[in-house]
Design a protein around this motif. Structure first.
Motif, PDB file in Angstrom:
ATOM      1  N   GLN A  42       0.886  -1.251   0.035  1.00 24.95           N
ATOM      2  CA  GLN A  42       0.147  -0.115   0.045  1.00 24.95           C
ATOM      3  C   GLN A  42       0.965   1.271   0.030  1.00 24.95           C
ATOM      4  O   GLN A  42       0.520   2.452  -0.508  1.00 24.95           O
ATOM      5  CB  GLN A  42      -0.970   0.017   1.205  1.00 24.95           C
ATOM      6  N   THR A  43       1.975   1.098   0.606  1.00 23.15           N
ATOM      7  CA  THR A  43       2.960   2.360   0.751  1.00 23.15           C
ATOM      8  C   THR A  43       3.697   2.619  -0.715  1.00 23.15           C
ATOM      9  O   THR A  43       4.014   3.713  -0.890  1.00 23.15           O
ATOM     10  CB  THR A  43       3.877   2.154   1.944  1.00 23.15           C
ATOM     11  N   SER A  44       3.752   1.329  -1.532  1.00 26.35           N
ATOM     12  CA  SER A  44       4.769   1.615  -2.523  1.00 26.35           C
ATOM     13  C   SER A  44       4.386   2.942  -3.631  1.00 26.35           C
ATOM     14  O   SER A  44       5.320   3.606  -3.973  1.00 26.35           O
ATOM     15  CB  SER A  44       4.701   0.186  -3.351  1.00 26.35           C
ATOM     16  N   ILE A  45       3.235   2.810  -3.830  1.00 35.86           N
ATOM     17  CA  ILE A  45       2.639   3.957  -4.841  1.00 35.86           C
ATOM     18  C   ILE A  45       2.987   5.482  -4.157  1.00 35.86           C
ATOM     19  O   ILE A  45       3.479   6.443  -4.876  1.00 35.86           O
ATOM     20  CB  ILE A  45       1.113   4.037  -4.979  1.00 35.86           C
ATOM     21  N   ASN A  46       2.522   5.493  -2.935  1.00 33.96           N
ATOM     22  CA  ASN A  46       3.042   6.985  -2.417  1.00 33.96           C
ATOM     23  C   ASN A  46       4.195   7.059  -2.214  1.00 33.96           C
ATOM     24  O   ASN A  46       5.018   8.233  -2.542  1.00 33.96           O
ATOM     25  CB  ASN A  46       2.269   7.003  -0.862  1.00 33.96           C
ATOM     26  N   ALA A  47       5.458   6.172  -1.867  1.00 31.55           N
ATOM     27  CA  ALA A  47       6.871   6.159  -2.025  1.00 31.55           C
ATOM     28  C   ALA A  47       7.162   6.508  -3.280  1.00 31.55           C
ATOM     29  O   ALA A  47       8.060   7.452  -3.317  1.00 31.55           O
ATOM     30  CB  ALA A  47       7.340   4.945  -1.378  1.00 31.55           C
ATOM     31  N   VAL A  48       6.910   5.975  -4.341  1.00 32.47           N
ATOM     32  CA  VAL A  48       7.300   6.302  -5.664  1.00 32.47           C
ATOM     33  C   VAL A  48       7.154   7.796  -6.048  1.00 32.47           C
ATOM     34  O   VAL A  48       7.927   8.408  -6.518  1.00 32.47           O
ATOM     35  CB  VAL A  48       6.658   5.184  -6.578  1.00 32.47           C
ATOM     36  N   ILE A  49       5.961   8.219  -5.752  1.00 26.72           N
ATOM     37  CA  ILE A  49       5.717   9.599  -5.898  1.00 26.72           C
ATOM     38  C   ILE A  49       6.388  10.474  -5.130  1.00 26.72           C
ATOM     39  O   ILE A  49       7.116  11.503  -5.626  1.00 26.72           O
ATOM     40  CB  ILE A  49       3.928   9.846  -5.867  1.00 26.72           C
ATOM     41  N   ALA A  50       6.456  10.183  -3.831  1.00 24.26           N
ATOM     42  CA  ALA A  50       7.316  10.895  -2.981  1.00 24.26           C
ATOM     43  C   ALA A  50       8.580  11.175  -3.460  1.00 24.26           C
ATOM     44  O   ALA A  50       9.305  12.140  -2.912  1.00 24.26           O
ATOM     45  CB  ALA A  50       7.155  10.482  -1.483  1.00 24.26           C
ATOM     46  N   ILE A 159       7.509 -12.136  -6.223  1.00 22.90           N
ATOM     47  CA  ILE A 159       8.966 -12.609  -6.655  1.00 22.90           C
ATOM     48  C   ILE A 159       9.462 -13.210  -5.254  1.00 22.90           C
ATOM     49  O   ILE A 159       9.755 -11.999  -4.084  1.00 22.90           O
ATOM     50  CB  ILE A 159       9.939 -11.664  -7.053  1.00 22.90           C
ATOM     51  N   PHE A 160       9.709 -14.390  -4.965  1.00 27.90           N
ATOM     52  CA  PHE A 160      10.181 -14.791  -3.733  1.00 27.90           C
ATOM     53  C   PHE A 160       8.954 -14.416  -2.499  1.00 27.90           C
ATOM     54  O   PHE A 160       9.899 -14.115  -1.504  1.00 27.90           O
ATOM     55  CB  PHE A 160      11.584 -14.621  -3.538  1.00 27.90           C
ATOM     56  N   GLY A 161       7.901 -14.143  -2.924  1.00 24.57           N
ATOM     57  CA  GLY A 161       6.858 -13.929  -1.947  1.00 24.57           C
ATOM     58  C   GLY A 161       6.821 -12.226  -1.576  1.00 24.57           C
ATOM     59  O   GLY A 161       6.046 -11.943  -0.901  1.00 24.57           O
ATOM     60  N   ILE A 162       7.590 -11.486  -2.396  1.00 20.30           N
ATOM     61  CA  ILE A 162       7.674 -10.150  -2.164  1.00 20.30           C
ATOM     62  C   ILE A 162       6.625  -9.466  -3.313  1.00 20.30           C
ATOM     63  O   ILE A 162       6.906  -9.987  -4.582  1.00 20.30           O
ATOM     64  CB  ILE A 162       9.060  -9.467  -2.079  1.00 20.30           C
ATOM     65  N   PRO A 163       5.732  -8.578  -3.115  1.00 21.24           N
ATOM     66  CA  PRO A 163       4.970  -8.101  -4.145  1.00 21.24           C
ATOM     67  C   PRO A 163       5.798  -7.378  -5.247  1.00 21.24           C
ATOM     68  O   PRO A 163       6.713  -6.546  -4.730  1.00 21.24           O
ATOM     69  CB  PRO A 163       4.002  -7.272  -3.315  1.00 21.24           C
ATOM     70  N   HIS A 164       5.419  -7.164  -6.286  1.00 23.62           N
ATOM     71  CA  HIS A 164       6.175  -6.477  -7.281  1.00 23.62           C
ATOM     72  C   HIS A 164       6.208  -4.937  -6.988  1.00 23.62           C
ATOM     73  O   HIS A 164       7.332  -4.636  -7.190  1.00 23.62           O
ATOM     74  CB  HIS A 164       5.406  -6.789  -8.791  1.00 23.62           C
ATOM     75  N   PRO A 165       4.960  -4.493  -6.508  1.00 23.85           N
ATOM     76  CA  PRO A 165       5.126  -2.992  -6.240  1.00 23.85           C
ATOM     77  C   PRO A 165       6.135  -2.924  -5.202  1.00 23.85           C
ATOM     78  O   PRO A 165       6.811  -1.608  -5.344  1.00 23.85           O
ATOM     79  CB  PRO A 165       3.954  -2.528  -5.749  1.00 23.85           C
TER      80      PRO A 165
END
Length: 314
Positions: A42-50, A159-165
């Motif tokens: 959930q944080t990934s999108i905000n983090a990429v923009i930020a 990938i290895f249980g870690i979400p792509h985002p």
């Protein structure tokens, strides 16, 4: 003295640890692996923009158009995927659209001496309008074919249980960290934020750097739009509303000065995680969304006050 310096440099990280510890006492399931991965996703999108916003704020600018760029880029990407465009072509074109929109703001700011707040506010309004015109106010589906199935993996794959985002967020962090700390361009960004006139007199092409900074911000907003569209399997014309505020909040919580010239992309990641953990904790505790907005605002205000007092005492 060294301890004080460490605390001063890592206030956001210490705050995140304290917040996570407090929430874990309130809810034993908070620190579960599934919930942690959910927070990161959930944080990934905000983090990429930020992270793109960090470059802008380091030059003492602001970019209010990122939420609208996210929506427009998402609509473009969904249309291209729906037309069975090769995936690499669709992704590259979408990111270039975001970079172009960001660069346009940079040109207006650099060559027409328009304040960043005004230039990007106008961009936010016009791009949002363009998104509604393009989509006619309706969601744009990506369809169901081989390219679409591959595209969905950006938002839902592992990938290895870690979400792509989450992996994309880490990769973007590594790239942004390298640019800011190891390249001449990164030094120029800090120099412009520290004192633009001095930077200009020292031979830095301030206009070019600013245009590139806003282009980067737009490109990362477009990437965030790709991730969101892949997760939803469609582009929503109202996507990204308020995302610019969350991005700015993450940057401020991470310790980057709104005056420019001081900050780290690592701090921005921590700031985004603070917002993500706070949202998750309030949801777990079944707190009303109305109160969540108040709580988020209070945390951001506290961070700004602490930062301001730290500067006053320096």
């Amino acid at each position: 003295m060294k301890l004080n310096d460490f605390i001063s440099e890592n206030k956001s990280l210490i705050g995140l640890i304290i917040l996570m510890a407090a929430v874990s006492f309130a809810n034993a399931n908070f620190l579960g692996v599934d919930n942690m991965l959910n927070i990161l996703r959930q944080t990934s999108i905000n983090a990429v923009i930020a992270m793109g916003m960090t470059f802008v704020i380091l030059t003492s600018g602001i970019d209010l158009s990122v939420g609208s760029i996210l929506a427009f880029a998402g609509a473009i990407c969904a249309s291209l995927i729906g037309m069975d465009t090769p995936l690499v072509v669709a992704l590259f074109a979408t990111i270039m659209v975001g970079a172009g929109l960001g660069a346009t703001s940079g040109v207006i700011i650099s060559y027409f001496n328009v304040q960043p707040f005004i230039a990007t506010l106008v961009g936010m309004t016009m791009i949002r309008g363009a998104t509604l015109v393009y989509t006619q106010g309706r969601p744009v589906s990506t369809g169901s074919h081989d390219v679409a199935e591959s595209f969905y993996q950006f938002g839902a794959g592992y990938i290895f249980g870690i979400p792509h985002p989450v992996i994309l967020m880490i990769v973007i962090f590594a790239i942004c960290w390298f640019i800011l700390s190891q390249t001449r361009f990164g030094r120029y960004v800090y120099a412009i934020g520290g004192n633009e006139n001095v930077a200009r007199l020292s031979g830095i092409n301030v206009k070019k750097v600013k245009i590139l900074v806003y282009a980067l911000s737009g490109a990362l907003a477009a990437l965030a739009g790709i991730i969101l569209t892949a997760r939803l399997e469609s582009a929503q014309p109202t996507a990204g509303l308020g995302y610019e505020l969350d991005a700015i909040a993450a940057v401020v919580l991470g310790g980057t000065s709104l005056a420019g010239g001081k900050g780290r992309v690592f701090g921005t990641i921590i700031g985004a995680l603070i917002i993500g953990v706070l949202n998750n904790a309030l949801n777990i505790m079944d707190v009303s969304s109305y109160y969540q907005m108040i709580a988020k605002g209070a945390v951001i205000l506290l961070a700004v006050v602490v930062d301001s007092r730290g500067k006053a005492n320096a």
